[in-house]
Design a protein around this motif. Structure first.
Motif, mmCIF file in Angstrom:
data_model
loop_
_atom_site.group_PDB
_atom_site.id
_atom_site.type_symbol
_atom_site.label_atom_id
_atom_site.label_comp_id
_atom_site.label_asym_id
_atom_site.label_seq_id
_atom_site.Cartn_x
_atom_site.Cartn_y
_atom_site.Cartn_z
ATOM 1 N N SER A 93 0.833 -1.203 0.000
ATOM 2 C CA SER A 93 0.000 0.000 0.000
ATOM 3 C C SER A 93 0.868 1.254 0.000
ATOM 4 O O SER A 93 2.056 1.222 0.334
ATOM 5 N N PHE A 94 0.239 2.371 -0.372
ATOM 6 C CA PHE A 94 0.925 3.666 -0.403
ATOM 7 C C PHE A 94 1.500 3.996 0.971
ATOM 8 O O PHE A 94 2.658 4.407 1.092
ATOM 9 N N VAL A 95 0.684 3.789 2.030
ATOM 10 C CA VAL A 95 1.113 4.129 3.388
ATOM 11 C C VAL A 95 2.243 3.219 3.839
ATOM 12 O O VAL A 95 3.239 3.677 4.422
ATOM 13 N N ARG A 96 2.137 1.909 3.566
ATOM 14 C CA ARG A 96 3.193 0.974 3.962
ATOM 15 C C ARG A 96 4.486 1.257 3.212
ATOM 16 O O ARG A 96 5.583 1.120 3.759
ATOM 17 N N CYS A 97 4.359 1.649 1.947
ATOM 18 C CA CYS A 97 5.542 1.976 1.155
ATOM 19 C C CYS A 97 6.245 3.201 1.735
ATOM 20 O O CYS A 97 7.470 3.209 1.887
ATOM 21 N N ALA A 98 5.455 4.230 2.075
ATOM 22 C CA ALA A 98 6.028 5.442 2.673
ATOM 23 C C ALA A 98 6.657 5.125 4.025
ATOM 24 O O ALA A 98 7.745 5.634 4.353
ATOM 25 N N THR A 99 6.004 4.275 4.809
ATOM 26 C CA THR A 99 6.526 3.890 6.117
ATOM 27 C C THR A 99 7.829 3.106 5.980
ATOM 28 O O THR A 99 8.779 3.308 6.744
ATOM 29 N N GLN A 100 7.879 2.215 4.988
ATOM 30 C CA GLN A 100 9.092 1.435 4.755
ATOM 31 C C GLN A 100 10.254 2.339 4.368
ATOM 32 O O GLN A 100 11.370 2.192 4.897
ATOM 33 N N LEU A 101 10.006 3.295 3.479
ATOM 34 C CA LEU A 101 11.066 4.213 3.069
ATOM 35 C C LEU A 101 11.533 5.062 4.250
ATOM 36 O O LEU A 101 12.740 5.238 4.453
ATOM 37 N N PHE A 102 10.585 5.566 5.038
ATOM 38 C CA PHE A 102 10.936 6.406 6.183
ATOM 39 C C PHE A 102 11.761 5.619 7.201
ATOM 40 O O PHE A 102 12.793 6.102 7.685
ATOM 41 N N SER A 103 11.325 4.417 7.529
ATOM 42 C CA SER A 103 12.021 3.596 8.529
ATOM 43 C C SER A 103 13.416 3.223 8.054
ATOM 44 O O SER A 103 14.404 3.304 8.804
ATOM 45 N N PHE A 104 13.504 2.806 6.784
ATOM 46 C CA PHE A 104 14.799 2.423 6.236
ATOM 47 C C PHE A 104 15.757 3.609 6.202
ATOM 48 O O PHE A 104 16.923 3.495 6.602
#
Length: 332
Positions: A93-104
């Motif tokens: 999802s858009f939100v999970r993708c953004a969260t993954q990028l932010f966390s990484f």
């Protein structure tokens, strides 16, 4: 192909490495093995430092947090990648993708500054040993660590916002195995020049500034070590620098190639392979690099192994004593 033409993507498809089922099984086994080794190795480093009082020094304080960061950003990427090897529709999802990028991005940036803190610790220890306990106080070390995490949060916020404010109308298929910056920028239908410059500037500042600081610190360490009369002291300083520089070369080299190379949009296939180095391989290799070339860590492992074997031996003797005849000291 009609489904790819969204003005605003609500989800993305991670294309990963391959669509061949036989290779996906191979990649699944390989990435699972890497993840298990990463978790065991880094957790082992953290536990070893925690239980050994002789390792309660600034150097190993930073090393334990380096291992924690390696666990965190491996766990941000690899579990999702493992899932995608097993499912037919590799959707995020858009939100999970953004969260993954932010966390990484947070963990990756913080790791740069932790590596710099470790280099400064070695500089003070070798070049100013008489002032070491004063300079590298606990308060100062905690402050440097807090600064590393703060730099990670600020950098990743700029990184993530500059990418996810863009409209993704060209496609929702990410030519990568996780949500990384360059592959996402390639999906936008708007002019991404400013965003690419911003991302490159943020990554470039973090990587280059810490890389220069580390190289200057270790150059001073090696210069001082070469002037030592003690061969043991020279060998220890050189060995420490060598292990840190190996980790730095792998991590920084692959990161710079991915984010600062020209024409990144047209070379994503090569970037996908290179990104495996800094996102998957380095977290697995760091415990080996810092443990196998470190005398203190190897001695701590031997002591921990000895305590475990002694405990098992004592427990076995106690159990045998309960079941068998009394000890000789108890006879009569």
């Amino acid at each position: 192909m009609v489904e790819d033409n969204y003005t605003f993507a609500s989800e993305f498809i991670l294309l990963g490495f391959t669509t061949r089922e036989d290779l996906q099984v191979t990649f699944f086994v390989l990435f699972l093995a890497i993840y298990v080794v990463t978790l065991i190795g880094n957790l082992g480093v953290i536990i070893l430092i925690r239980i050994n009082s002789c390792l309660h020094t600034p150097m190993y304080f930073f090393l334990s947090h380096l291992s924690l960061l390696d666990i965190c950003y491996s766990s941000t990427i690899i579990p999702q990648t493992l899932l995608n090897f097993l499912v037919e529709k590799k959707v995020i999802s858009f939100v999970r993708c953004a969260t993954q990028l932010f966390s990484f991005a947070t963990c990756a940036t913080a790791e740069c500054y932790v590596l710099a803190a470790m280099a400064y610790d070695r500089y003070v220890a070798v070049c100013n040993p008489l002032l070491y306990s004063v300079v590298m106080s606990r308060r100062f070390c905690v402050g440097m660590l807090a600064g590393a995490y703060l730099a990670g949060v600020i950098s990743s916020t700029i990184h993530t916002v500059s990418i996810f404010l863009l409209p993704f109308c060209r496609s929702k298929r990410i030519n990568h195995f996780f949500c990384d910056g360059p592959p996402l920028l390639a999906l936008s239908c708007s002019d991404t020049h400013v965003n690419e410059v911003m991302v490159s500037a943020v990554v470039g500042f973090n990587v280059l500034s810490t890389a220069v600081f580390i190289l200057v610190s270790y150059s001073s360490v090696l210069t001082t070590a070469l002037q030592m009369r003690s061969a043991a002291g020279w060998h220890k300083a050189f060995s420490t620098c060598a292990s840190h520089l190996v980790s730095m070369a792998l991590y920084y080299g692959s990161s710079l190639f991915m984010y600062l190379r020209p024409g990144s949009r047209h070379s994503l296939e090569h970037g996908e392979v290179v990104s495996v180095l800094y996102s998957v391989a380095v977290p697995m290799l760091n415990p080996l690099i810092y443990s196998l070339r470190n005398t203190d860590m190897k001695n701590a492992m031997r002591r921990a192994k000895g305590r475990v074997l002694s405990s098992l031996s004592t427990h076995g003797s106690w159990s045998a004593g309960r079941r068998g005849p009394p000890f000789r000291g108890e006879e009569g």
